[in-house]
Each structure stands twice: as C-alpha cells, then as structure tokens.
Design a protein around this motif. Structure first.
Motif, PDB file in Angstrom:
ATOM      1  N   GLY A  87       0.804  -1.226   0.000  1.00 41.29           N
ATOM      2  CA  GLY A  87       0.000   0.000   0.000  1.00 41.29           C
ATOM      3  C   GLY A  87       0.830   1.265   0.000  1.00 41.29           C
ATOM      4  N   ASN A  88       2.179   1.146   0.105  1.00 39.70           N
ATOM      5  CA  ASN A  88       2.998   2.357   0.172  1.00 39.70           C
ATOM      6  C   ASN A  88       3.014   3.107  -1.159  1.00 39.70           C
ATOM      7  N   GLY A  89       2.950   2.352  -2.278  1.00 42.27           N
ATOM      8  CA  GLY A  89       2.914   3.019  -3.579  1.00 42.27           C
ATOM      9  C   GLY A  89       1.693   3.915  -3.689  1.00 42.27           C
ATOM     10  N   THR A  90       0.532   3.374  -3.322  1.00 44.16           N
ATOM     11  CA  THR A  90      -0.701   4.164  -3.333  1.00 44.16           C
ATOM     12  C   THR A  90      -0.600   5.311  -2.335  1.00 44.16           C
ATOM     13  N   VAL A 146      -8.499   3.644  -0.475  1.00 51.13           N
ATOM     14  CA  VAL A 146      -7.936   2.539  -1.255  1.00 51.13           C
ATOM     15  C   VAL A 146      -6.653   2.038  -0.604  1.00 51.13           C
ATOM     16  N   ARG A 147      -5.844   2.952  -0.093  1.00 50.59           N
ATOM     17  CA  ARG A 147      -4.601   2.571   0.591  1.00 50.59           C
ATOM     18  C   ARG A 147      -4.901   1.688   1.799  1.00 50.59           C
ATOM     19  N   THR A 148      -5.961   2.010   2.535  1.00 45.28           N
ATOM     20  CA  THR A 148      -6.354   1.199   3.691  1.00 45.28           C
ATOM     21  C   THR A 148      -6.755  -0.206   3.253  1.00 45.28           C
ATOM     22  N   ARG A 149      -7.559  -0.301   2.195  1.00 46.35           N
ATOM     23  CA  ARG A 149      -7.994  -1.612   1.698  1.00 46.35           C
ATOM     24  C   ARG A 149      -6.795  -2.442   1.252  1.00 46.35           C
ATOM     25  N   LEU A 150      -5.839  -1.813   0.556  1.00 45.52           N
ATOM     26  CA  LEU A 150      -4.664  -2.545   0.078  1.00 45.52           C
ATOM     27  C   LEU A 150      -3.814  -3.036   1.242  1.00 45.52           C
ATOM     28  N   SER A 151      -3.770  -2.271   2.325  1.00 42.35           N
ATOM     29  CA  SER A 151      -2.974  -2.662   3.492  1.00 42.35           C
ATOM     30  C   SER A 151      -3.554  -3.884   4.183  1.00 42.35           C
ATOM     31  N   ILE A 152      -4.879  -4.033   4.116  1.00 43.59           N
ATOM     32  CA  ILE A 152      -5.563  -5.097   4.848  1.00 43.59           C
ATOM     33  C   ILE A 152      -5.696  -6.383   4.046  1.00 43.59           C
ATOM     34  N   GLN A 153      -5.947  -6.281   2.736  1.00 38.05           N
ATOM     35  CA  GLN A 153      -6.416  -7.429   1.966  1.00 38.05           C
ATOM     36  C   GLN A 153      -5.442  -8.601   1.885  1.00 38.05           C
ATOM     37  N   GLN A 165      -7.360 -13.236  -0.425  1.00 33.19           N
ATOM     38  CA  GLN A 165      -5.951 -12.999  -0.154  1.00 33.19           C
ATOM     39  C   GLN A 165      -5.062 -13.368  -1.338  1.00 33.19           C
ATOM     40  N   SER A 166      -5.491 -14.349  -2.155  1.00 38.26           N
ATOM     41  CA  SER A 166      -4.648 -14.809  -3.257  1.00 38.26           C
ATOM     42  C   SER A 166      -4.803 -13.936  -4.503  1.00 38.26           C
ATOM     43  N   LYS A 167      -6.003 -13.415  -4.720  1.00 30.30           N
ATOM     44  CA  LYS A 167      -6.245 -12.579  -5.892  1.00 30.30           C
ATOM     45  C   LYS A 167      -6.381 -11.131  -5.434  1.00 30.30           C
ATOM     46  N   LEU A 168      -5.271 -10.431  -5.455  1.00 29.08           N
ATOM     47  CA  LEU A 168      -5.237  -9.081  -4.911  1.00 29.08           C
ATOM     48  C   LEU A 168      -5.293  -8.037  -6.025  1.00 29.08           C
ATOM     49  N   PRO A 169      -6.375  -7.258  -6.109  1.00 26.77           N
ATOM     50  CA  PRO A 169      -6.444  -6.205  -7.120  1.00 26.77           C
ATOM     51  C   PRO A 169      -5.510  -5.061  -6.769  1.00 26.77           C
ATOM     52  N   GLY A 170      -5.090  -4.311  -7.772  1.00 24.69           N
ATOM     53  CA  GLY A 170      -4.227  -3.168  -7.537  1.00 24.69           C
ATOM     54  C   GLY A 170      -5.019  -1.937  -7.149  1.00 24.69           C
ATOM     55  N   MET A 171      -4.346  -0.796  -7.176  1.00 27.58           N
ATOM     56  CA  MET A 171      -4.947   0.451  -6.712  1.00 27.58           C
ATOM     57  C   MET A 171      -6.182   0.834  -7.531  1.00 27.58           C
ATOM     58  N   TRP A 172      -6.030   0.926  -8.858  1.00 28.83           N
ATOM     59  CA  TRP A 172      -7.140   1.371  -9.691  1.00 28.83           C
ATOM     60  C   TRP A 172      -8.262   0.332  -9.723  1.00 28.83           C
ATOM     61  N   ALA A 173      -7.893  -0.960  -9.730  1.00 27.63           N
ATOM     62  CA  ALA A 173      -8.913  -2.014  -9.725  1.00 27.63           C
ATOM     63  C   ALA A 173      -9.734  -1.972  -8.438  1.00 27.63           C
ATOM     64  N   THR A 174      -9.064  -1.748  -7.302  1.00 22.38           N
ATOM     65  CA  THR A 174      -9.769  -1.637  -6.029  1.00 22.38           C
ATOM     66  C   THR A 174     -10.734  -0.461  -6.039  1.00 22.38           C
ATOM     67  N   MET A 175     -10.284   0.655  -6.588  1.00 23.67           N
ATOM     68  CA  MET A 175     -11.126   1.845  -6.660  1.00 23.67           C
ATOM     69  C   MET A 175     -12.367   1.587  -7.527  1.00 23.67           C
ATOM     70  N   ALA A 187     -18.955   5.773  -1.906  1.00 27.33           N
ATOM     71  CA  ALA A 187     -18.132   4.696  -1.342  1.00 27.33           C
ATOM     72  C   ALA A 187     -16.681   5.132  -1.206  1.00 27.33           C
ATOM     73  N   LEU A 188     -16.228   5.984  -2.121  1.00 28.35           N
ATOM     74  CA  LEU A 188     -14.841   6.449  -2.105  1.00 28.35           C
ATOM     75  C   LEU A 188     -14.611   7.546  -1.061  1.00 28.35           C
ATOM     76  N   TYR A 189     -15.716   8.035  -0.483  1.00 26.67           N
ATOM     77  CA  TYR A 189     -15.596   9.054   0.562  1.00 26.67           C
ATOM     78  C   TYR A 189     -16.163   8.559   1.896  1.00 26.67           C
TER      79      TYR A 189
END
Length: 325
Positions: A87-90, A146-153, A165-175, A187-189
């Motif tokens: 999640g650091n990249g995001t 999105v950064r929070t979701r990436l940190s947890i998933q 856990q095995s199929k992890l979407p990236g930043m834009w896919a998560t959004m 949802a984004l806010y």
C-alpha cells in the motif's frame, strides 16, 4: 546566423523564467510538500501498515494482538519485504498531492492572518493549519481509503477468504470495484466525516506546535535553526498532534472498511461506532495501534519537515539574481 545567435538567448530566458516560477513561495511550498510526503511515508511504511492492522481489530478478531516487534516479524514471515511496503505506492501517490496541497494551501491561508511584520498568533496558525488539512483531505480522500484496503487485503485475518488474499487487485482495480459494488462516488468518501474531524485539529496542532517549537529552538539573532533542531521540532509537533487526535484516526480506518467483505463493522454512525468500540473493547479500543503510531511519528514528522524545508529552501534559492536577468 541570426537565428543561431538567438537560440542561446531564448534558451537562457526560458531557464530564467522556469527558475523564477519554481522559486515563487507558494509553488516552492507545493513542490516541497510533495517531496516531504513521499519521503516521510516511505521511511515509516512498515510501522504505518502495522498501525492500520492494529486499528481495524476488534473483540474476536485478534490475529495481530502482538507487540510491535512480533507484529513486524509476523508481517515479514507472512509476506516478506512486500508486506512492509504493501500500500505504500498508493500512499505515496496520495501523499504527494496531499502534502503539496496541505503545505501550499497553508501558505496561501496564512497570508490572510499575517500582520505587517509577517507574524501570526498561535490561534491563527491553528486555524490556517486546520483549513489546510480539510482542503488536502477532500482532494485526495479516495486514494486514502484505497490505501487502507490494500494494506488489509493481504494480511492473515481469518475473516478474509483465501480467494480474497490470493487474488489481490491493484490500486485502480480496487477503486473501480468499490465504485461499482459499494455505492458509487460515496463509497470512495466513506469515513470522510471522522477523517475531517480528526485532520483539522491534527494539522492545525501540527503547524502551530512546529512553528512554536521551531521559534523557541532558533538561536537569538539567527533567522533559522539548524537541521538537527528542525528535526526535534518536527518530532515534537507530530507526537503532540497525533496523540491528541488519535481516536479519530481509529474511527477513520474502521469506517473505511465498514462495507468490506468479511471485515465490515456495520457501524451506523460515528456515535454508534464510539459506543460499540468502548462497550466491546474498552477505552483502549480507541487507541489501538498508538504504540507503532508514536514510534513512527518522530522519524516521519522529522523527515517530513526536514525534507520540506531543505527542498523549499533549494527552490527559493533558484530565484534569478539581478545579474542573471
């Protein structure tokens, strides 16, 4: 021939114009703020992610009920180096415009409060810092959630399925997934209210404390303190601001995963969340993750303020001298 002679002159004037643009105080503050944000977040990325994992735990969900050292070790064993940087990249993509807007807007707002000598009261600094914090949050909040979701998933929580856990979407896919399945732009806010409630006093306290400590540490007769004293001022301001507003940060993270499959808390409102957290987890629940947070505050804020001032001073120094024009 005339054209060949004219080219160096044109090139020189463009370079001078570029230097003049970047050396403007507001532009320099925007650019320096972006650099400061990226540097500070990368320095403390492992502690930042561990803090989030601590924050989103509740009664019955305690896979990361560990000390800071054991938590970092578990993260390393489960995910390796990528786990530290998850999640650091995001976060950097978010924090560059976030910090740029925050520092830049602070410099704009304080123009309305400065006296003829260019000085401000502590209350004025608090107001300007709070306004700058709100401005930057609204501009970059979707990237924060999105950064929070990436940190947890990818963390080893029992509530998350192996497929998650095995199929992890990236930043834009998560959004995109959040937008399509969780309620569109709202949802984004999600969690913006506790975020603003915490960010405004946090940023205000941060700027106010930093400038007060910085002024106190500046030797009499000098215009600026040395880098070591700037580091101390940054660390003190960050620790004070974070400790005073930390419960809002816990609420922000909980609301950001409120509709996340397997991890949602289903809080109805901020007051409902506070009631449930205190009832199930005690007052300590409002301060989960405070230890790794305080451990990261000093290096994060110190490196942020130091890199900000060094970058800003460098850019301000680019202003063309009269002899260059």
């Amino acid at each position: 021939m005339a054209q060949a002679i004219q080219q160096p002159s044109t090139y020189g004037s463009r370079v001078t114009q570029l230097r003049d643009t970047f050396s403007q105080p507001v532009v320099a503050a925007f650019c320096a703020g972006g650099v400061a944000g990226a540097v500070s977040r990368t320095v403390v990325s492992p502690l930042e992610r561990l803090k989030i994992l601590f924050q989103i735990q509740s009664a019955g969900r305690e896979e990361y009920k560990l000390s800071v050292g054991k938590g970092l070790l578990k993260m390393w064993r489960d995910e390796g180096w990528r786990g530290f940087m998850r999640g650091n990249g995001t976060n950097c993509i978010r924090i560059v415009p976030y910090s740029a807007v925050q520092f830049g807007s602070y410099n704009i707002y304080k123009r309305f409060f400065e006296n003829s000598a260019g000085d401000m009261s502590s209350i004025s600094r608090l107001v300007c810092g709070g306004a700058a914090g709100i401005t930057s949050v609204f501009c970059t909040y979707p990237l924060d959630i999105v950064r929070t979701r990436l940190s947890i998933q990818s963390a080893s929580f029992a509530a998350l399925t192996k497929a998650q856990q095995s199929k992890l979407p990236g930043m834009w896919a998560t959004m995109v997934i959040m937008y399509k399945t969780e309620g569109g732009i709202l949802a984004l806010y999600r969690g913006i209210i506790p975020t603003v409630a915490g960010v405004a006093p946090y940023v205000g306290l941060n700027f106010m404390t930093y400038e007060l400590v910085r002024k106190y540490l500046t030797p009499e007769g000098d215009e600026n303190p040395n880098n070591a004293r700037k580091l101390i001022a940054g660390a003190v301001s960050g620790a004070v601001a974070q400790t005073c507003t930390y419960p809002f940060d816990v609420l922000r993270r909980r609301f950001q995963i409120n509709t996340m499959t397997g991890m949602g808390y289903q809080y109805k409102s901020i007051f409902d969340a506070i009631r449930v957290i205190i009832a199930q987890e005690g007052l300590r629940g409002m301060y989960k993750g405070i230890v790794p947070n305080l451990l990261k505050v000093a290096p994060s804020m110190a490196s942020s303020w130091l890199s900000f001032e060094m970058t800003r001073d460098f850019l301000l120094g680019l202003r063309p001298k009269v002899t260059d024009l």
